[in-house]
Design an enzyme around this catalytic site. Structure first.
Site, PDB file in Angstrom:
ATOM      1  N   GLY A 138     -11.742   7.254   5.235  1.00 37.35           N
ATOM      2  CA  GLY A 138     -12.955   8.044   5.403  1.00 37.35           C
ATOM      3  C   GLY A 138     -14.179   7.279   5.838  1.00 37.35           C
ATOM      4  O   GLY A 138     -15.160   7.876   6.278  1.00 37.35           O
ATOM      5  N   LYS A 175       0.870  -1.171   0.000  1.00 38.63           N
ATOM      6  CA  LYS A 175       0.000   0.000   0.000  1.00 38.63           C
ATOM      7  C   LYS A 175       0.911   1.226   0.000  1.00 38.63           C
ATOM      8  O   LYS A 175       1.616   1.491   0.970  1.00 38.63           O
ATOM      9  CB  LYS A 175      -0.907   0.021   1.223  1.00 38.63           C
ATOM     10  CG  LYS A 175      -1.787   1.270   1.252  1.00 38.63           C
ATOM     11  CD  LYS A 175      -2.553   1.414   2.551  1.00 38.63           C
ATOM     12  CE  LYS A 175      -3.257   2.767   2.591  1.00 38.63           C
ATOM     13  NZ  LYS A 175      -3.932   3.011   3.890  1.00 38.63           N
TER      14      LYS A 175
END
Length: 260
Positions: A187, A99
């Site tokens: 989020g 990532k």
């Protein structure tokens, strides 16, 4: 209903939920949450992995035979720093799935897309399976795909904000623009946010704070598992169209006239 697996770096995954390892009250709670999430990929900050002989390691609480580790370059603010961190992860035996984060601002934690593109090109050439955390810009998403990214991971909202999917329309355009998997990263605040991401057509959701910061992380992990599964199923099933006015569930055409 037939469905396909999530494919990243040539490897198949049945779960479309990716979970993290930070912010848990204890490593044992983290372990239980991972179990309940049904995830098969667990992301871990390279800088949080203890070297051998340097004390307890978070890896002691992750079943690496069951979970695929996804090291991340959290805390890197330049392409060079992210690339060096990626090399360290590979040398430490954490694998080549990565990532990729290149942060551009300490307050918002928004990505530095120029540095992100540079690091993606370099690491893709070096054989890494690059999964870049990016903003919700379809143009950048396409450039990342062209740079060799194995998927694109647009933010739903700022990291740890819990605001949900703030711009679903950009996410939909990204889905139409790239051919690699699209995984919403950052989020998500609760299960409905995860379901919305999947109903939009995304291939997966990555989250950490929404689970680790919940009052009951283990229960929230299960909720997120169900939300991702139900959102995926709904997307495959196909929702009805939206209309301004009502349409009767039982049409009146063909009904007997009981008033005469």
């Amino acid at each position: 209903m037939h469905d396909t697996n999530l494919v990243l770096g040539g490897k198949d995954f049945t779960s479309r939920l990716i979970v993290g390892t930070g912010k848990y009250a204890s490593n044992e709670i983290m372990r239980q949450a991972h179990e309940e999430s049904g995830a098969e990929i667990v992301t871990i900050a390279v800088r949080r992995v203890s070297l051998p002989g340097k004390g307890d390691s978070i890896l002691d609480f992750i079943d690496t035979k069951r979970f695929t580790l996804l090291p991340n370059t959290a805390g890197c603010y330049t392409a060079d720093e992210a690339v060096r961190t990626a090399y360290l992860a590979r040398e430490a035996g954490l694998g080549e799935m990565l990532k990729l984060e290149v942060i551009g601002d300490a307050r918002t934690l928004f990505p530095d897309v120029q540095g992100l593109l540079e690091a993606t090109r370099t690491l893709a050439r070096e054989g890494f399976v690059v999964m870049p955390y990016t903003n919700d810009d379809p143009i950048i998403a396409k450039k990342l795909e062209d740079a060799g990214a194995a998927c694109v991971m647009p933010l739903g909202a700022p990291i740890g904000s819990g605001l949900g999917i703030r711009n679903p329309y950009n996410i939909k355009i990204i889905l139409e623009t790239v051919s690699v998997p699209v995984i919403v990263d950052a989020g998500v605040g609760t299960a409905s946010d995860a379901a919305i991401a999947m109903e939009l057509g995304c291939d997966g959701v990555l989250m950490n704070t929404a689970i680790a910061g919940a009052r009951d992380p283990v229960a929230m992990a299960r909720a997120m598992r169900l939300a991702v599964e139900s959102g995926r199923l709904a997307a495959k099933a196909g929702r009805i169209g939206k209309k301004l006015y009502a349409t009767a569930s039982s049409p009146i055409e063909g009904l007997a006239d009981w008033t005469s």
